[in-house]
Design a protein around this motif. Structure first.
Motif, PDB file in Angstrom:
ATOM      1  N   ILE B  47       8.851   0.922 -12.577  1.00 24.13           N
ATOM      2  CA  ILE B  47       7.704   1.218 -11.730  1.00 24.13           C
ATOM      3  C   ILE B  47       7.212  -0.070 -11.072  1.00 24.13           C
ATOM      4  O   ILE B  47       7.359  -1.157 -11.625  1.00 24.13           O
ATOM      5  CB  ILE B  47       6.580   1.877 -12.575  1.00 24.13           C
ATOM      6  CG1 ILE B  47       5.514   2.513 -11.689  1.00 24.13           C
ATOM      7  CG2 ILE B  47       6.010   0.908 -13.589  1.00 24.13           C
ATOM      8  CD1 ILE B  47       4.579   3.438 -12.466  1.00 24.13           C
ATOM      9  N   LEU B  48       6.664   0.057  -9.887  1.00 20.11           N
ATOM     10  CA  LEU B  48       6.117  -1.065  -9.134  1.00 20.11           C
ATOM     11  C   LEU B  48       4.670  -0.761  -8.794  1.00 20.11           C
ATOM     12  O   LEU B  48       4.348   0.361  -8.392  1.00 20.11           O
ATOM     13  CB  LEU B  48       6.934  -1.282  -7.859  1.00 20.11           C
ATOM     14  CG  LEU B  48       6.530  -2.397  -6.893  1.00 20.11           C
ATOM     15  CD1 LEU B  48       7.745  -2.883  -6.120  1.00 20.11           C
ATOM     16  CD2 LEU B  48       5.443  -1.954  -5.908  1.00 20.11           C
ATOM     17  N   ILE B  49       3.815  -1.747  -8.976  1.00 23.84           N
ATOM     18  CA  ILE B  49       2.420  -1.591  -8.591  1.00 23.84           C
ATOM     19  C   ILE B  49       2.060  -2.746  -7.667  1.00 23.84           C
ATOM     20  O   ILE B  49       2.352  -3.906  -7.955  1.00 23.84           O
ATOM     21  CB  ILE B  49       1.493  -1.503  -9.829  1.00 23.84           C
ATOM     22  CG1 ILE B  49       0.050  -1.192  -9.400  1.00 23.84           C
ATOM     23  CG2 ILE B  49       1.579  -2.755 -10.703  1.00 23.84           C
ATOM     24  CD1 ILE B  49      -0.844  -0.770 -10.566  1.00 23.84           C
ATOM     25  N   ARG B  50       1.454  -2.418  -6.536  1.00 26.11           N
ATOM     26  CA  ARG B  50       1.108  -3.444  -5.564  1.00 26.11           C
ATOM     27  C   ARG B  50      -0.199  -4.122  -5.955  1.00 26.11           C
ATOM     28  O   ARG B  50      -1.015  -3.559  -6.695  1.00 26.11           O
ATOM     29  CB  ARG B  50       1.002  -2.834  -4.171  1.00 26.11           C
ATOM     30  CG  ARG B  50       2.322  -2.300  -3.655  1.00 26.11           C
ATOM     31  CD  ARG B  50       2.231  -1.881  -2.201  1.00 26.11           C
ATOM     32  NE  ARG B  50       3.520  -1.431  -1.712  1.00 26.11           N
ATOM     33  CZ  ARG B  50       3.974  -0.191  -1.850  1.00 26.11           C
ATOM     34  NH1 ARG B  50       3.232   0.706  -2.453  1.00 26.11           N
ATOM     35  NH2 ARG B  50       5.158   0.135  -1.373  1.00 26.11           N
ATOM     36  N   SER B  51      -0.439  -5.279  -5.391  1.00 21.35           N
ATOM     37  CA  SER B  51      -1.622  -6.051  -5.777  1.00 21.35           C
ATOM     38  C   SER B  51      -2.921  -5.365  -5.383  1.00 21.35           C
ATOM     39  O   SER B  51      -3.976  -5.655  -5.961  1.00 21.35           O
ATOM     40  CB  SER B  51      -1.559  -7.451  -5.154  1.00 21.35           C
ATOM     41  OG  SER B  51      -1.506  -7.360  -3.742  1.00 21.35           O
ATOM     42  N   ASN B  52      -2.874  -4.442  -4.428  1.00 25.64           N
ATOM     43  CA  ASN B  52      -4.098  -3.741  -4.032  1.00 25.64           C
ATOM     44  C   ASN B  52      -4.265  -2.395  -4.755  1.00 25.64           C
ATOM     45  O   ASN B  52      -5.154  -1.621  -4.432  1.00 25.64           O
ATOM     46  CB  ASN B  52      -4.136  -3.519  -2.513  1.00 25.64           C
ATOM     47  CG  ASN B  52      -2.992  -2.657  -2.026  1.00 25.64           C
ATOM     48  OD1 ASN B  52      -2.090  -2.318  -2.783  1.00 25.64           O
ATOM     49  ND2 ASN B  52      -3.019  -2.300  -0.761  1.00 25.64           N
ATOM     50  N   GLU B  53      -3.393  -2.133  -5.704  1.00 24.72           N
ATOM     51  CA  GLU B  53      -3.490  -0.914  -6.504  1.00 24.72           C
ATOM     52  C   GLU B  53      -4.008  -1.264  -7.893  1.00 24.72           C
ATOM     53  O   GLU B  53      -3.768  -2.365  -8.404  1.00 24.72           O
ATOM     54  CB  GLU B  53      -2.119  -0.224  -6.618  1.00 24.72           C
ATOM     55  CG  GLU B  53      -1.569   0.235  -5.271  1.00 24.72           C
ATOM     56  CD  GLU B  53      -0.180   0.836  -5.384  1.00 24.72           C
ATOM     57  OE1 GLU B  53       0.681   0.212  -6.045  1.00 24.72           O
ATOM     58  OE2 GLU B  53       0.036   1.916  -4.804  1.00 24.72           O
ATOM     59  N   ARG B  54      -4.682  -0.326  -8.521  1.00 19.90           N
ATOM     60  CA  ARG B  54      -5.239  -0.579  -9.853  1.00 19.90           C
ATOM     61  C   ARG B  54      -4.517   0.224 -10.936  1.00 19.90           C
ATOM     62  O   ARG B  54      -4.499  -0.186 -12.101  1.00 19.90           O
ATOM     63  CB  ARG B  54      -6.733  -0.236  -9.869  1.00 19.90           C
ATOM     64  CG  ARG B  54      -7.560  -1.179  -9.041  1.00 19.90           C
ATOM     65  CD  ARG B  54      -7.506  -2.593  -9.615  1.00 19.90           C
ATOM     66  NE  ARG B  54      -8.032  -3.576  -8.663  1.00 19.90           N
ATOM     67  CZ  ARG B  54      -7.258  -4.349  -7.900  1.00 19.90           C
ATOM     68  NH1 ARG B  54      -5.936  -4.261  -7.958  1.00 19.90           N
ATOM     69  NH2 ARG B  54      -7.796  -5.217  -7.076  1.00 19.90           N
ATOM     70  N   GLU B  55      -3.959   1.358 -10.539  1.00 19.32           N
ATOM     71  CA  GLU B  55      -3.302   2.205 -11.521  1.00 19.32           C
ATOM     72  C   GLU B  55      -2.220   3.010 -10.817  1.00 19.32           C
ATOM     73  O   GLU B  55      -2.360   3.393  -9.650  1.00 19.32           O
ATOM     74  CB  GLU B  55      -4.330   3.155 -12.158  1.00 19.32           C
ATOM     75  CG  GLU B  55      -3.818   3.970 -13.318  1.00 19.32           C
ATOM     76  CD  GLU B  55      -4.932   4.724 -14.024  1.00 19.32           C
ATOM     77  OE1 GLU B  55      -5.979   4.111 -14.309  1.00 19.32           O
ATOM     78  OE2 GLU B  55      -4.757   5.932 -14.259  1.00 19.32           O
ATOM     79  N   LYS B  56      -1.145   3.256 -11.576  1.00 22.01           N
ATOM     80  CA  LYS B  56      -0.063   4.044 -11.023  1.00 22.01           C
ATOM     81  C   LYS B  56       0.598   4.838 -12.149  1.00 22.01           C
ATOM     82  O   LYS B  56       0.683   4.354 -13.285  1.00 22.01           O
ATOM     83  CB  LYS B  56       0.959   3.133 -10.362  1.00 22.01           C
ATOM     84  CG  LYS B  56       1.842   3.831  -9.355  1.00 22.01           C
ATOM     85  CD  LYS B  56       2.459   2.813  -8.420  1.00 22.01           C
ATOM     86  CE  LYS B  56       3.276   3.513  -7.341  1.00 22.01           C
ATOM     87  NZ  LYS B  56       3.875   2.556  -6.409  1.00 22.01           N
ATOM     88  N   HIS B  57       1.048   6.032 -11.823  1.00 24.14           N
ATOM     89  CA  HIS B  57       1.677   6.892 -12.821  1.00 24.14           C
ATOM     90  C   HIS B  57       3.081   7.255 -12.378  1.00 24.14           C
ATOM     91  O   HIS B  57       3.352   7.420 -11.192  1.00 24.14           O
ATOM     92  CB  HIS B  57       0.874   8.179 -13.004  1.00 24.14           C
ATOM     93  CG  HIS B  57      -0.508   7.965 -13.508  1.00 24.14           C
ATOM     94  ND1 HIS B  57      -0.882   8.246 -14.798  1.00 24.14           N
ATOM     95  CD2 HIS B  57      -1.625   7.479 -12.898  1.00 24.14           C
ATOM     96  CE1 HIS B  57      -2.162   7.958 -14.956  1.00 24.14           C
ATOM     97  NE2 HIS B  57      -2.641   7.495 -13.825  1.00 24.14           N
ATOM     98  N   SER B  58       3.952   7.416 -13.360  1.00 21.74           N
ATOM     99  CA  SER B  58       5.291   7.932 -13.089  1.00 21.74           C
ATOM    100  C   SER B  58       5.776   8.606 -14.356  1.00 21.74           C
ATOM    101  O   SER B  58       6.144   7.948 -15.326  1.00 21.74           O
ATOM    102  CB  SER B  58       6.233   6.800 -12.686  1.00 21.74           C
ATOM    103  OG  SER B  58       7.561   7.293 -12.500  1.00 21.74           O
ATOM    104  N   GLY B  59       5.745   9.928 -14.362  1.00 16.84           N
ATOM    105  CA  GLY B  59       6.151  10.661 -15.568  1.00 16.84           C
ATOM    106  C   GLY B  59       5.268  10.289 -16.745  1.00 16.84           C
ATOM    107  O   GLY B  59       4.043  10.366 -16.686  1.00 16.84           O
TER     108      GLY B  59
END
Lengths: 114, 112
Positions: B47-59
């Motif tokens: 998974i990749l999270i960008r610097s302007n994102e705070r949270e990310k989900h994948s499965g």
């Protein structure tokens, strides 16, 4: 789908010998990275190429050299091998050099220097 | 300086439990990626999270990023024995293209 192919899978060499590791990136990928991973260690960046030109250099010893060929495959040449060079060597490829590019890794070449 | 230092370095849990791994880094980044590595094998991008994102989900994966603290966490929910592997965070610095730098990794063991 085709993945990153590395050869050989295993390589045994004596001290002071030379070794050549090969990497075939995923088709259409133009960027290749080389990493060295010792036992229980994190992958250490060695060098990368984009469009057949060196794009970045990490902790690669002067005894090592690498290049990317016109078909985008890459070779890591290691000379005057030392015992400490024993490690798993990974090649990874990506499409382009954008900062959102994820790396696709090969299965690695396990180099043992005796 | 070491980028992407994982914490803890080893984690052993029972199947079905959640596993949380943390990563800290030192410099400004464009994005942070998590990779998984089975013993002696190549790394696989998770998974990749960008610097302007705070949270990310994948499965079953949830990643958070706190750029003010220069830290990220990877949560694997409802773990399975097949999740047993080493997990690495990797950073790409800001200011244009830079090499992907890996941290030491967390070795996760999920006990059936």
């Amino acid at each position: 789908a085709a993945g990153v192919i590395q050869s050989p899978r295993h390589l045994i060499k004596e001290k002071r010998e030379t070794a050549t590791l090969k990497c075939y990136p995923i088709p259409r990928h133009d960027t290749v990275y080389w990493y060295q991973q010792g036992p229980g260690q994190d992958p250490q960046f060695l060098i990368s190429f984009y469009e057949k030109m060196q794009s970045d250099k990490g902790s690669i010893p002067d005894r090592f050299s690498a290049q990317q060929f016109s078909d985008y495959h890459s070779e890591l040449n290691m000379s005057s091998l030392e015992l400490g060079d024993s490690a798993l060597y990974f090649c990874a490829s990506s499409l382009g050099q954008g900062t959102d590019e994820k790396l696709f890794f090969g299965s690695g070449t396990q180099l043992s220097v005796l | 300086s070491q980028q992407g230092e994982e914490d803890p370095q080893a984690l052993s849990i029972q199947e079905g439990e959640n596993a949380t791994m943390n990563c800290s880094y030192k410099t400004s980044i464009n994005n942070l990626q998590w990779y998984r590595q089975n013993s002696g094998r190549g790394l696989v991008h998770l998974i990749l999270i960008r610097s302007n994102e705070r949270e990310k989900h994948s499965g079953r994966l949830r990643v958070t990023l706190d750029t003010s603290k220069k830290s990220s966490s990877l949560l694997i929910t409802a773990s399975r024995a097949a999740d047993t592997a080493s997990y690495f965070c990797a950073t790409i610095g800001s200011g244009g293209y830079q090499k992907v730098t890996f941290g030491i990794g967390t070795k996760l063991q999920v006990i059936p």
